[in-house]
Design a protein around this motif. Sequence first.
Motif, PDB file in Angstrom:
ATOM      1  N   UNK A  17       0.839  -1.210   0.000  1.00 46.35           N
ATOM      2  CA  UNK A  17       0.000   0.000   0.000  1.00 46.35           C
ATOM      3  C   UNK A  17       0.868   1.250   0.000  1.00 46.35           C
ATOM      4  N   UNK A  18       1.878   1.251   0.836  1.00 47.95           N
ATOM      5  CA  UNK A  18       2.795   2.396   0.864  1.00 47.95           C
ATOM      6  C   UNK A  18       3.432   2.606  -0.506  1.00 47.95           C
ATOM      7  N   UNK A  19       3.818   1.523  -1.140  1.00 42.27           N
ATOM      8  CA  UNK A  19       4.476   1.646  -2.445  1.00 42.27           C
ATOM      9  C   UNK A  19       3.514   2.172  -3.496  1.00 42.27           C
ATOM     10  N   UNK A  20       2.239   1.774  -3.396  1.00 40.84           N
ATOM     11  CA  UNK A  20       1.243   2.288  -4.337  1.00 40.84           C
ATOM     12  C   UNK A  20       1.042   3.789  -4.127  1.00 40.84           C
ATOM     13  N   UNK A  21       1.047   4.199  -2.872  1.00 39.92           N
ATOM     14  CA  UNK A  21       0.918   5.640  -2.581  1.00 39.92           C
ATOM     15  C   UNK A  21       2.125   6.396  -3.132  1.00 39.92           C
ATOM     16  N   UNK A  22       3.301   5.802  -2.971  1.00 43.82           N
ATOM     17  CA  UNK A  22       4.495   6.421  -3.551  1.00 43.82           C
ATOM     18  C   UNK A  22       4.356   6.536  -5.068  1.00 43.82           C
TER      19      UNK A  22
ATOM     20  N   UNK B 232       1.694   7.003  -6.775  1.00 44.85           N
ATOM     21  CA  UNK B 232       0.854   8.170  -7.079  1.00 44.85           C
ATOM     22  C   UNK B 232       1.719   9.433  -7.091  1.00 44.85           C
ATOM     23  N   UNK B 233       2.604   9.530  -6.119  1.00 44.85           N
ATOM     24  CA  UNK B 233       3.469  10.716  -6.043  1.00 44.85           C
ATOM     25  C   UNK B 233       4.565  10.681  -7.112  1.00 44.85           C
ATOM     26  N   UNK B 234       5.091   9.453  -7.396  1.00 42.89           N
ATOM     27  CA  UNK B 234       6.114   9.343  -8.439  1.00 42.89           C
ATOM     28  C   UNK B 234       5.592   9.879  -9.763  1.00 42.89           C
ATOM     29  N   UNK B 235       4.302   9.695  -9.996  1.00 40.00           N
ATOM     30  CA  UNK B 235       3.746  10.047 -11.305  1.00 40.00           C
ATOM     31  C   UNK B 235       3.972  11.520 -11.639  1.00 40.00           C
ATOM     32  N   UNK B 236       4.151  12.357 -10.627  1.00 41.26           N
ATOM     33  CA  UNK B 236       4.371  13.783 -10.884  1.00 41.26           C
ATOM     34  C   UNK B 236       5.693  14.028 -11.614  1.00 41.26           C
ATOM     35  N   UNK B 237       6.635  13.059 -11.522  1.00 45.51           N
ATOM     36  CA  UNK B 237       7.927  13.234 -12.194  1.00 45.51           C
ATOM     37  C   UNK B 237       7.824  13.048 -13.708  1.00 45.51           C
TER      38      UNK B 237
ATOM     39  N   UNK C 167      -2.265  24.664  -4.739  1.00 49.61           N
ATOM     40  CA  UNK C 167      -3.074  24.220  -3.604  1.00 49.61           C
ATOM     41  C   UNK C 167      -4.146  23.237  -4.075  1.00 49.61           C
ATOM     42  N   UNK C 168      -4.777  23.555  -5.191  1.00 56.74           N
ATOM     43  CA  UNK C 168      -5.790  22.636  -5.734  1.00 56.74           C
ATOM     44  C   UNK C 168      -5.136  21.327  -6.175  1.00 56.74           C
ATOM     45  N   UNK C 169      -3.975  21.417  -6.815  1.00 53.47           N
ATOM     46  CA  UNK C 169      -3.262  20.199  -7.213  1.00 53.47           C
ATOM     47  C   UNK C 169      -2.939  19.343  -5.979  1.00 53.47           C
ATOM     48  N   UNK C 170      -2.493  19.983  -4.918  1.00 58.43           N
ATOM     49  CA  UNK C 170      -2.191  19.258  -3.688  1.00 58.43           C
ATOM     50  C   UNK C 170      -3.427  18.580  -3.106  1.00 58.43           C
ATOM     51  N   UNK C 171      -4.568  19.270  -3.181  1.00 62.24           N
ATOM     52  CA  UNK C 171      -5.814  18.682  -2.678  1.00 62.24           C
ATOM     53  C   UNK C 171      -6.190  17.437  -3.494  1.00 62.24           C
ATOM     54  N   UNK C 172      -5.978  17.500  -4.793  1.00 56.15           N
ATOM     55  CA  UNK C 172      -6.301  16.339  -5.642  1.00 56.15           C
ATOM     56  C   UNK C 172      -5.406  15.156  -5.272  1.00 56.15           C
ATOM     57  N   UNK C 173      -4.102  15.398  -5.093  1.00 57.73           N
ATOM     58  CA  UNK C 173      -3.205  14.310  -4.674  1.00 57.73           C
ATOM     59  C   UNK C 173      -3.635  13.749  -3.315  1.00 57.73           C
ATOM     60  N   UNK C 174      -4.007  14.642  -2.399  1.00 52.66           N
ATOM     61  CA  UNK C 174      -4.442  14.194  -1.079  1.00 52.66           C
ATOM     62  C   UNK C 174      -5.682  13.325  -1.192  1.00 52.66           C
ATOM     63  N   UNK C 175      -6.580  13.686  -2.081  1.00 51.18           N
ATOM     64  CA  UNK C 175      -7.791  12.879  -2.293  1.00 51.18           C
ATOM     65  C   UNK C 175      -7.424  11.494  -2.815  1.00 51.18           C
ATOM     66  N   UNK C 176      -6.526  11.440  -3.799  1.00 50.13           N
ATOM     67  CA  UNK C 176      -6.125  10.148  -4.360  1.00 50.13           C
ATOM     68  C   UNK C 176      -5.468   9.265  -3.301  1.00 50.13           C
ATOM     69  N   UNK C 177      -4.608   9.859  -2.504  1.00 44.66           N
ATOM     70  CA  UNK C 177      -3.916   9.086  -1.471  1.00 44.66           C
ATOM     71  C   UNK C 177      -4.894   8.620  -0.399  1.00 44.66           C
TER      72      UNK C 177
END
Length: 219
Positions: free
Chosen positions: A151-156, A158-163, A191-201
């Motif tokens: 699960x942690x790796x899947x969350x990572x 999501x964040x990796x995708x920004x690269x 801020x909106x982008x951050x909220x979207x990432x927070x929602x996905x996570x």
Amino acid sequence: MDDIVFLTTVLLPALWEGVLVTLLLIAAAAPFGFLLGIGLAVGRTYGDRWVSFPCKAFVTFVKGTPLLLLLFILYFGMPSIGIRFPSAEWAAVVGFIFCNGAYSSEYIRGALLSVKEGQMTASQALGMTRSQGIRYIVLPQALRRAIPGLTNEFIYLIKYSSLAYMITVIELTGAGKLVATKYFTFNETFIVVGIVYLFLVTVTTLVANRLEKKYAVPV
């Protein structure tokens, strides 16, 4: 431009397209990264040295290489030796698969080692081969124990995708960057982008918690 008008007519439509690209990258990379992780973990744990060493070398290389550098190698470097991906999205997905697979393999390998050797012995006593014992007895237990780490790796992921934006893929972060640069709305946009990432996570965490409870190994 009015804030509400900017939000509804410019920012959200642009980010929505970026979200779709992000979800496509994750959907393409996650299952293959998971399968690669299983293969690497089983190879390192049960393979002979001709299997174990390449698996270990691959994991060591990927873990020791920043993901952004790996993406640069795949997208900008590979064409120089005749390997060219159809698009930047393909290069990003391959990079994510390598990264996700390498790190997932560490969680799965730890879970494999936590299964008592007697389980394998019992499976062989029932007439199973070693590979059947791994596939039907040991691996299912290990995967259930590895859910929190995976699960942690899947969350990572999501964040990796920004690269991916760094190799010209316009995913969520990239879409936000383009809007922010064009309209000089950096704070509002990110801020909106951050909220979207927070929602996905958050959604991922809630789903993973349910899976963990459902498939927990009885003590």
